[in-house]
Design a protein around this motif. Structure first.
Motif, PDB file in Angstrom:
ATOM      1  N   ASP A   1      29.247  43.907  44.979  1.00 19.83           N
ATOM      2  CA  ASP A   1      30.078  42.533  44.894  1.00 19.83           C
ATOM      3  C   ASP A   1      29.491  41.759  43.957  1.00 19.83           C
ATOM      4  OD1 ASP A   1      32.759  44.224  45.276  1.00 19.83           O
ATOM      5  OD2 ASP A   1      32.292  43.188  47.704  1.00 19.83           O
ATOM      6  N   LEU A   2      29.619  40.934  43.012  1.00 18.63           N
ATOM      7  CA  LEU A   2      28.873  39.454  42.268  1.00 18.63           C
ATOM      8  C   LEU A   2      28.515  38.473  43.290  1.00 18.63           C
ATOM      9  CD1 LEU A   2      29.841  40.600  38.739  1.00 18.63           C
ATOM     10  CD2 LEU A   2      27.628  40.540  39.438  1.00 18.63           C
ATOM     11  N   ASP A   3      29.593  38.309  43.314  1.00 17.20           N
ATOM     12  CA  ASP A   3      29.576  37.302  44.588  1.00 17.20           C
ATOM     13  C   ASP A   3      28.641  37.508  46.131  1.00 17.20           C
ATOM     14  OD1 ASP A   3      31.868  38.519  44.721  1.00 17.20           O
ATOM     15  OD2 ASP A   3      31.538  37.507  46.804  1.00 17.20           O
ATOM     16  N   LYS A   4      28.120  38.638  45.877  1.00 13.35           N
ATOM     17  CA  LYS A   4      27.450  39.019  47.703  1.00 13.35           C
ATOM     18  C   LYS A   4      25.830  38.823  47.046  1.00 13.35           C
ATOM     19  CE  LYS A   4      31.407  40.661  49.963  1.00 13.35           C
ATOM     20  NZ  LYS A   4      31.660  42.239  50.979  1.00 13.35           N
TER      21      LYS A   4
ATOM     22  N   ASP B   1      24.607  33.908  31.532  1.00 12.12           N
ATOM     23  CA  ASP B   1      25.174  32.512  32.778  1.00 12.12           C
ATOM     24  C   ASP B   1      26.227  33.594  32.146  1.00 12.12           C
ATOM     25  OD1 ASP B   1      25.661  31.318  34.819  1.00 12.12           O
ATOM     26  OD2 ASP B   1      26.133  29.578  32.634  1.00 12.12           O
ATOM     27  N   MET B   2      26.643  34.531  33.780  1.00 15.17           N
ATOM     28  CA  MET B   2      28.766  35.382  33.918  1.00 15.17           C
ATOM     29  C   MET B   2      29.077  33.969  34.245  1.00 15.17           C
ATOM     30  SD  MET B   2      28.043  38.346  35.558  1.00 15.17           S
ATOM     31  CE  MET B   2      26.907  39.575  34.794  1.00 15.17           C
ATOM     32  N   ARG B   3      30.373  33.641  33.742  1.00 12.83           N
ATOM     33  CA  ARG B   3      31.747  32.687  34.496  1.00 12.83           C
ATOM     34  C   ARG B   3      32.807  33.622  35.340  1.00 12.83           C
ATOM     35  NH1 ARG B   3      32.016  32.050  28.711  1.00 12.83           N
ATOM     36  NH2 ARG B   3      33.810  32.558  28.091  1.00 12.83           N
ATOM     37  N   ALA B   4      33.339  32.922  36.078  1.00  8.93           N
ATOM     38  CA  ALA B   4      34.661  33.337  36.404  1.00  8.93           C
ATOM     39  C   ALA B   4      35.826  33.700  35.543  1.00  8.93           C
ATOM     40  CB  ALA B   4      34.978  32.719  37.797  1.00  8.93           C
ATOM     41  N   GLY B   5      37.061  33.834  35.929  1.00  9.78           N
ATOM     42  CA  GLY B   5      37.981  34.794  34.939  1.00  9.78           C
ATOM     43  C   GLY B   5      38.642  33.365  34.333  1.00  9.78           C
ATOM     44  N   GLY B   6      38.585  31.509  35.009  1.00  8.50           N
ATOM     45  CA  GLY B   6      39.625  30.989  35.875  1.00  8.50           C
ATOM     46  C   GLY B   6      39.046  30.539  35.080  1.00  8.50           C
TER      47      GLY B   6
ATOM     48  N   ALA C   1      44.576  29.065  38.178  1.00  6.45           N
ATOM     49  CA  ALA C   1      44.538  29.334  39.527  1.00  6.45           C
ATOM     50  C   ALA C   1      44.311  31.093  40.002  1.00  6.45           C
ATOM     51  CB  ALA C   1      45.137  28.782  40.425  1.00  6.45           C
ATOM     52  N   GLY C   2      43.133  30.443  41.371  1.00  9.67           N
ATOM     53  CA  GLY C   2      42.964  32.115  41.834  1.00  9.67           C
ATOM     54  C   GLY C   2      41.257  31.938  42.929  1.00  9.67           C
ATOM     55  N   ASN C   3      41.166  32.774  43.685  1.00 10.93           N
ATOM     56  CA  ASN C   3      39.947  32.992  43.994  1.00 10.93           C
ATOM     57  C   ASN C   3      39.211  33.805  42.950  1.00 10.93           C
ATOM     58  OD1 ASN C   3      37.977  33.277  45.520  1.00 10.93           O
ATOM     59  ND2 ASN C   3      39.111  33.538  47.684  1.00 10.93           N
ATOM     60  N   TYR C   4      38.244  33.758  42.349  1.00  9.56           N
ATOM     61  CA  TYR C   4      37.623  34.214  41.562  1.00  9.56           C
ATOM     62  C   TYR C   4      36.162  34.272  42.169  1.00  9.56           C
ATOM     63  CZ  TYR C   4      41.245  32.617  38.729  1.00  9.56           C
ATOM     64  OH  TYR C   4      42.237  33.006  38.257  1.00  9.56           O
ATOM     65  N   SER C   5      34.811  35.780  41.227  1.00 10.27           N
ATOM     66  CA  SER C   5      33.653  35.373  41.784  1.00 10.27           C
ATOM     67  C   SER C   5      32.891  34.877  40.080  1.00 10.27           C
ATOM     68  CB  SER C   5      33.167  36.903  41.681  1.00 10.27           C
ATOM     69  OG  SER C   5      31.963  36.945  41.487  1.00 10.27           O
ATOM     70  N   ASN C   6      32.453  33.988  40.587  1.00  8.34           N
ATOM     71  CA  ASN C   6      32.014  33.431  39.024  1.00  8.34           C
ATOM     72  C   ASN C   6      30.779  33.666  38.332  1.00  8.34           C
ATOM     73  OD1 ASN C   6      31.961  30.671  37.352  1.00  8.34           O
ATOM     74  ND2 ASN C   6      29.605  30.671  38.040  1.00  8.34           N
TER      75      ASN C   6
ATOM     76  N   SER D   1      20.060  34.422  39.264  1.00  8.63           N
ATOM     77  CA  SER D   1      20.509  34.334  40.279  1.00  8.63           C
ATOM     78  C   SER D   1      21.251  34.762  41.444  1.00  8.63           C
ATOM     79  CB  SER D   1      21.428  32.966  40.331  1.00  8.63           C
ATOM     80  OG  SER D   1      22.430  33.312  39.804  1.00  8.63           O
ATOM     81  N   LYS D   2      21.086  34.029  42.638  1.00  9.26           N
ATOM     82  CA  LYS D   2      22.991  34.670  43.611  1.00  9.26           C
ATOM     83  C   LYS D   2      24.293  34.315  43.533  1.00  9.26           C
ATOM     84  CE  LYS D   2      23.124  30.459  46.470  1.00  9.26           C
ATOM     85  NZ  LYS D   2      23.666  29.644  47.488  1.00  9.26           N
ATOM     86  N   GLY D   3      24.843  35.100  43.649  1.00  6.62           N
ATOM     87  CA  GLY D   3      26.337  35.197  43.186  1.00  6.62           C
ATOM     88  C   GLY D   3      27.174  34.246  43.775  1.00  6.62           C
ATOM     89  N   VAL D   4      27.738  33.075  42.824  1.00  7.22           N
ATOM     90  CA  VAL D   4      28.627  32.658  43.593  1.00  7.22           C
ATOM     91  C   VAL D   4      30.436  33.001  43.720  1.00  7.22           C
ATOM     92  CG1 VAL D   4      29.985  29.696  43.734  1.00  7.22           C
ATOM     93  CG2 VAL D   4      26.907  30.896  42.394  1.00  7.22           C
TER      94      VAL D   4
END
Length: 209
Positions: A61-64, A124-129, A179-184, A201-204
């Motif tokens: 998972d990207l945020d991990k 630089d990836m970004r969250a879907g929100g 709105a939502g819970n996203y991996s950035n 970088s680390k995931g957020v």
């Protein structure tokens, strides 16, 4: 030799050797891999050169994802831009930060390079929100560094012809749109003609209310 396994294409029917070059590939599934396989011994008896590659490939998972341990370091931070009577305030986004739709988000990426590099791609990836404020791709110049910034559907890309040794900061703005819970996601850097020089970088994870 991978761990305790001797790799001999002549004795392994599942390995297909390419005619002319002698190239072959051997893969393992997740349940076959053990820590011992991290010990690799290569022996060559004949004349001439030989080359190859060995790598671990897995999904996470990207945020991990944690920071890459390389000479090139990348730090990514997100801030909520707030405007008060005394001026602009940047509030760093963490697990306790309340982000809501409509908020203006500042992305700050700091990279440290220990040597000059050429033809560098920073993704630089970004969250879907999030939605980018600036959607126009353009060439930019700041602090003696020239680069081309290109906004894509899922990431913002920076293309750098020449990156001298030093510390650099890239910033751009996003809008919290859904709105939502996203991996950035993560931020990745790679030298295009020397791909061994890479980092991330680390995931957020970001929660938008």
């Amino acid at each position: 030799k991978i761990g305790n396994t001797h790799i001999d294409p002549a004795k392994m029917p599942e390995i297909k050797t390419e005619a002319g070059t002698g190239y072959f590939k051997k893969s393992w599934t997740a349940d076959e891999i053990t820590p011992k396989m991290g010990e690799v011994t290569i022996t060559k008896k004949g004349k001439g050169i030989a080359w190859g590659a060995l790598y671990w490939q897995y999904f996470e998972d990207l945020d991990k994802i944690t920071n890459a341990k390389t000479p090139v370091s990348i730090t990514k931070e997100l801030f909520v831009r707030k405007f008060t009577d005394t001026g602009e305030i940047l509030e760093k986004i963490d697990a306790e930060t309340k982000v809501k739709t409509g908020d203006l988000i500042r992305v700050r990426i700091e990279i440290k390079v220990d040597r000059p590099m050429e033809f560098v791609h920073l993704k630089d990836m970004r969250a879907g929100g999030f939605e980018p404020v600036n959607v126009l791709s353009t060439y930019k110049w700041q602090d003696g560094l020239g680069y081309y910034e290109a906004t894509g559907d899922t990431a913002t890309n920076f293309f750098i012809d020449y990156l001298p040794k030093g510390v650099y900061v890239f910033e751009y703005d996003l809008r919290a749109n859904n709105a939502g819970n996203y991996s950035n996601g993560i931020t990745q850097l790679q030298c295009m003609y020397a791909p061994e020089f890479s980092s991330h970088s680390k995931g957020v994870r970001v929660k938008i209310n």
